[in-house]
Design a protein around this motif. Structure first.
Motif, mmCIF file in Angstrom:
data_model
loop_
_atom_site.group_PDB
_atom_site.id
_atom_site.type_symbol
_atom_site.label_atom_id
_atom_site.label_comp_id
_atom_site.label_asym_id
_atom_site.label_seq_id
_atom_site.Cartn_x
_atom_site.Cartn_y
_atom_site.Cartn_z
ATOM 1 N N PRO A 104 73.904 30.782 114.809
ATOM 2 C CA PRO A 104 72.894 31.435 113.968
ATOM 3 C C PRO A 104 72.617 30.616 112.711
ATOM 4 O O PRO A 104 73.484 29.880 112.227
ATOM 5 C CB PRO A 104 73.535 32.787 113.627
ATOM 6 C CG PRO A 104 74.988 32.628 113.892
ATOM 7 C CD PRO A 104 75.166 31.530 114.885
ATOM 8 N N ASN A 105 71.408 30.748 112.203
ATOM 9 C CA ASN A 105 71.003 30.039 110.996
ATOM 10 C C ASN A 105 71.808 30.566 109.810
ATOM 11 O O ASN A 105 71.640 31.716 109.406
ATOM 12 C CB ASN A 105 69.506 30.251 110.763
ATOM 13 C CG ASN A 105 68.984 29.448 109.589
ATOM 14 O OD1 ASN A 105 69.739 29.016 108.719
ATOM 15 N ND2 ASN A 105 67.680 29.249 109.553
ATOM 16 N N PRO A 106 72.704 29.766 109.213
ATOM 17 C CA PRO A 106 73.569 30.298 108.138
ATOM 18 C C PRO A 106 72.778 30.735 106.905
ATOM 19 O O PRO A 106 73.116 31.736 106.282
ATOM 20 C CB PRO A 106 74.502 29.120 107.823
ATOM 21 C CG PRO A 106 73.794 27.908 108.331
ATOM 22 C CD PRO A 106 72.989 28.351 109.501
ATOM 23 N N ALA A 107 71.718 30.005 106.549
ATOM 24 C CA ALA A 107 70.929 30.397 105.378
ATOM 25 C C ALA A 107 70.223 31.727 105.624
ATOM 26 O O ALA A 107 70.172 32.595 104.746
ATOM 27 C CB ALA A 107 69.912 29.304 105.053
ATOM 28 N N LEU A 108 69.692 31.915 106.825
ATOM 29 C CA LEU A 108 69.002 33.156 107.159
ATOM 30 C C LEU A 108 69.979 34.333 107.192
ATOM 31 O O LEU A 108 69.694 35.413 106.662
ATOM 32 C CB LEU A 108 68.307 32.999 108.509
ATOM 33 C CG LEU A 108 67.287 34.058 108.891
ATOM 34 C CD1 LEU A 108 66.079 34.007 107.970
ATOM 35 C CD2 LEU A 108 66.858 33.875 110.340
ATOM 36 N N TRP A 138 72.850 34.585 105.654
ATOM 37 C CA TRP A 138 73.321 34.848 104.291
ATOM 38 C C TRP A 138 72.289 35.648 103.507
ATOM 39 O O TRP A 138 72.625 36.578 102.766
ATOM 40 C CB TRP A 138 73.621 33.523 103.597
ATOM 41 C CG TRP A 138 74.094 33.627 102.180
ATOM 42 C CD1 TRP A 138 73.483 33.162 101.065
ATOM 43 C CD2 TRP A 138 75.316 34.244 101.716
ATOM 44 N NE1 TRP A 138 74.218 33.434 99.941
ATOM 45 C CE2 TRP A 138 75.356 34.093 100.309
ATOM 46 C CE3 TRP A 138 76.359 34.905 102.350
ATOM 47 C CZ2 TRP A 138 76.393 34.587 99.543
ATOM 48 C CZ3 TRP A 138 77.408 35.389 101.570
ATOM 49 C CH2 TRP A 138 77.418 35.228 100.194
ATOM 50 N N HIS A 139 71.021 35.308 103.673
ATOM 51 C CA HIS A 139 69.940 36.042 103.021
ATOM 52 C C HIS A 139 69.947 37.510 103.462
ATOM 53 O O HIS A 139 69.887 38.423 102.632
ATOM 54 C CB HIS A 139 68.602 35.381 103.376
ATOM 55 C CG HIS A 139 67.397 36.132 102.907
ATOM 56 N ND1 HIS A 139 66.923 36.056 101.612
ATOM 57 C CD2 HIS A 139 66.564 36.988 103.551
ATOM 58 C CE1 HIS A 139 65.858 36.824 101.483
ATOM 59 N NE2 HIS A 139 65.612 37.408 102.641
ATOM 60 N N GLU A 143 81.650 37.149 99.625
ATOM 61 C CA GLU A 143 82.002 36.005 98.784
ATOM 62 C C GLU A 143 81.322 34.723 99.244
ATOM 63 O O GLU A 143 80.876 33.921 98.434
ATOM 64 C CB GLU A 143 83.524 35.808 98.778
ATOM 65 C CG GLU A 143 84.277 36.978 98.144
ATOM 66 C CD GLU A 143 85.773 36.746 98.126
ATOM 67 O OE1 GLU A 143 86.207 35.692 98.647
ATOM 68 O OE2 GLU A 143 86.499 37.600 97.603
ATOM 69 N N LYS A 144 81.252 34.499 100.545
ATOM 70 C CA LYS A 144 80.648 33.273 101.065
ATOM 71 C C LYS A 144 80.045 33.551 102.435
ATOM 72 O O LYS A 144 80.463 34.471 103.135
ATOM 73 C CB LYS A 144 81.684 32.155 101.160
ATOM 74 C CG LYS A 144 82.851 32.455 102.080
ATOM 75 C CD LYS A 144 83.819 31.293 102.122
ATOM 76 C CE LYS A 144 85.000 31.582 103.072
ATOM 77 N NZ LYS A 144 85.927 30.441 103.138
ATOM 78 N N PRO A 145 79.047 32.770 102.828
ATOM 79 C CA PRO A 145 78.410 32.997 104.130
ATOM 80 C C PRO A 145 79.285 32.522 105.277
ATOM 81 O O PRO A 145 80.149 31.650 105.105
ATOM 82 C CB PRO A 145 77.123 32.174 104.035
ATOM 83 C CG PRO A 145 77.447 31.089 103.067
ATOM 84 C CD PRO A 145 78.395 31.688 102.075
ATOM 85 N N GLU A 146 79.048 33.101 106.445
ATOM 86 C CA GLU A 146 79.718 32.647 107.658
ATOM 87 C C GLU A 146 78.844 31.579 108.305
ATOM 88 O O GLU A 146 77.751 31.861 108.798
ATOM 89 C CB GLU A 146 79.924 33.810 108.624
ATOM 90 C CG GLU A 146 80.648 33.398 109.903
ATOM 91 C CD GLU A 146 80.793 34.556 110.876
ATOM 92 O OE1 GLU A 146 81.395 34.369 111.931
ATOM 93 O OE2 GLU A 146 80.289 35.651 110.568
#
Length: 657
Positions: A510-514, A516-517, A532-535
């Motif tokens: 999966p797109n990590p930036a998407l 996380w958003h 705390e942080k994205p996967e």
């Protein structure tokens, strides 16, 4: 063959004649409604066997299904805010339906519990489903199997009522059934009557435009058999798009030992593959194979870049938040009066002048004939270079609506191209006012996953080829070839680091930036703790890389250093030879002075006549930055910005004269 019919826009084509290129931004704009129907029975509530394995299954089938619904609702509340979703439990001891039905004092659908009604998911719906998933007491209190069996006719009729009242005009309506009972009426004394009633209700749903998707769960030691019941109520074709490929879902298995892939992940993988409905980008487009020989096809976007939804402004002073709608008005600079739309024309700049066009003239400029695909020849597939693809490919599939026999002709062409390893070259106009393009028609084979589930049906792909205007010159580079010893060591490293099966599977990353958003928005909407942080599943697994290729990488580094030292020594020898053949000092001095004079001359201020000449020839951008800044400084204009900014300040000076 049918008579020539007018080409029809697909439901995902925006149909905006003002745009030259096909706008794919609204591909997923059609509304979708999903009811998640989960069976509640003793077998669906049985936990898997205990195991010491870290990969052991811990969820019951019913719990895993609820978690799937919870995750799907989480995704849709942000990524598809206009879609509806509801959760229906059937086979429960408790009964719950719409409040108006309950107020009449009768139970219209016994042993059916409408957990969340079909509606656009709100934060409260997600919280209620979350409490059921995470709170064991709430789960045990509600998930009690009924002593009386519930018929599938009742379940399907209940779903029919929900769709009819809550989503009557939706383009896509689907019913997801999660169950482990392949013959729900086996213990009924009137099995044939019950099966016939369920078949009738399923036909009613199909006629209503509802697609039934089955997500079967196999019991330990017993495969789920669709032939016993569900093949009679599940239609393979879509009611709104009968020609669209409709693969069936694979069967999810409950591990008998508790090891292996978890039931939750298996269900999520299967459900996510069905989460977005198939929608035609264009429908019934004429496909001309030869003069007077046409079939019709539909086009689908299989791969599309997903981006976060656009933000909007909201007004907070009312009773509840309201989206603020912007209004744009045109005003004249000199009089500040409002300019009507009829007073404005589109214009293109040519040679320093603005050439205006009326809307009719613009339409005629863009009219290259009726939309369609026309074969102009065939070539070997090997002649298609890997770089000749300027847009995402479109998947096409036959349609029988306008031309009877299209499927047979399409299949024959696809198989012939595959057999001879050929491609078709075609003239392609996607829609009215669209720019025509030259495309390659590539045959595609059927794709299956490891479970034998169809990932991609057999068909053909339209690949847009570049025109000569689209090809740019390669940059001038100095080619340095690597020695054979270094190349051989690099080959070993690449072989050690190949992906499983030597293939890239997008479904695993999966797109990590998407993500996380969406995760941040979800936490704020549901009042959860911020993560705390994205996967990020794209982060390399450094330990495994070091274990598999670390030694080879070190060996490669030693060889690289050795080759570099040899290259430095060889270049030093060449430099020494060049010094011996160096020109006299006086000649070098003269050249240096002439270069300095040329540089000084270049930085001199250019005259207005020369700048006007560059403006007329549209070559201002070819002047150097010092020349542009010197001229702007002479006129008292700003000198900040890049070269393009300087050119934009100079051009209006001459346009006003």
């Amino acid at each position: 063959m049918a008579e020539d019919n007018k080409w029809k826009l697909g439901e995902d084509d925006p149909g905006d004649e003002d745009e030259e290129e096909l706008d794919e931004s609204t591909y997923k704009s059609a509304k979708d409604a999903i009811i998640f129907a989960i069976e509640v029975s003793s077998s669906m509530l049985n936990p898997p066997p205990l195991s010491d394995s870290k990969k052991a299954d811990t969820d019951t089938p019913a719990s895993a299904a609820l978690k799937c619904g919870y995750q799907l609702m989480q995704q849709r509340i942000i990524s598809n805010p206009n879609d509806m979703m509801g959760v229906l439990l059937y086979g429960t001891e408790q009964t719950k339906f719409h409040e108006d039905e309950q107020s009449r004092g009768r139970l219209a659908y016994p042993n059916c519990y409408l957990l969340t009604d079909l509606d656009v998911p709100a934060a409260d719906d997600v919280k209620a489903l979350k409490s059921l998933v995470e709170d064991d007491e709430v789960f045990k209190q509600l998930m009690v199997p009924s002593t009386e069996p519930v018929t599938m006719a009742t379940v399907l009729f209940c779903a029919n009522q929900i769709f009819t009242t809550k989503a009557p005009n939706f383009a896509s309506r689907r019913l997801f059934i999660v169950t482990d009972d392949d013959d729900p009426h086996a213990k009924s004394k009137k099995q044939k009557e019950a099966n016939l009633a369920a078949t009738t209700r399923a036909k009613d749903l199909y006629d209503l435009g509802v697609i039934i998707e089955l997500f079967p769960v196999s019991k330990p030691g017993q495969e789920f058999d669709r032939n016993k019941f569900y093949n009679d109520i599940i239609y393979s074709a879509s009611p709104t798009d009968p020609e669209a490929p409709a693969p069936t879902s694979s069967t999810t298995k409950v591990s008998s030992t508790g090891d292996g892939i978890t039931l939750l992940n298996s269900l999520l993988s299967s459900i996510n593959s069905k989460a977005v409905a198939k929608r035609a980008l264009f429908s019934n487009l004429p496909f001309e194979i030869g003069p007077g020989f046409k079939i019709s096809v539909k086009g689908y976007i299989v791969f599309k870049r997903q981006e976060p939804k656009r933000s909007c402004y909201v007004w907070l002073n009312g009773e509840k938040c309201q989206i603020a709608k912007g209004v744009t008005t045109q005003m004249a600079d000199d009089t500040a009066r409002l300019v009507e739309k009829g007073d404005i024309r589109k214009a293109y700049k040519f040679g320093g002048a603005q050439i205006t066009f009326t809307p009719d003239e613009i339409s005629k400029l863009r009219d290259f004939g009726e939309p369609g695909i026309r074969i102009i020849g065939f070539k070997p597939l090997s002649m298609l270079p890997i770089w000749a693809n300027v847009r995402p490919a479109t998947f096409i599939y036959p349609s029988e609506e306008d031309y009877i026999g299209s499927t047979r002709v399409f299949s024959a062409l696809q198989q012939k191209l595959l057999k001879d390893d050929k491609m078709g070259l075609a003239w392609f106009i996607a829609r009215k006012s669209a720019t025509p393009v030259i495309t390659a028609i590539i045959p595609g084979v059927e794709k299956l996953n490891d479970d034998g589930e169809q990932v991609l049906p057999p068909g053909m792909w339209i690949i847009t080829l570049p025109f000569v205007d689209d090809i740019r010159q390669n940059p001038e580079t100095t080619l340095i070839r690597s020695p054979d010893s270094l190349t051989n060591l690099t080959r070993v490293i690449i072989q050690q680091l190949q992906l499983p099966g030597a293939r890239y599977y997008p479904g695993k990353y999966p797109n990590p930036a998407l993500q996380w958003h969406y995760r941040i928005l979800q936490a704020l909407a549901l009042e959860e703790d911020l993560p705390e942080k994205p996967e990020d599943k794209t982060v390399p697994r450094y330990r495994q890389i070091n274990k598999r290729a670390g030694a080879y990488a070190i060996e490669w580094g030693v060889e690289l250093e050795a080759q570099y030292q040899d290259w430095v020594q060889a270049n030093q020898t060449s430099a020494t030879s060049a010094k011996q053949a160096k020109r006299p000092a006086s000649s070098a001095k003269d050249d240096s002075e002439s270069k300095k004079k040329a540089k000084t001359a270049e930085t001199d201020t250019i005259s207005d006549e020369d700048m006007r000449d560059h403006f007329d020839r549209n070559s201002i951008a070819k002047l150097s930055m010092p020349v542009l800044k010197a001229w702007l400084g002479k006129k008292g204009l700003s000198l900040s910005g890049k070269k393009a900014d300087l050119v934009e300040r100079i051009e209006p000076y001459f346009e006003q004269k």
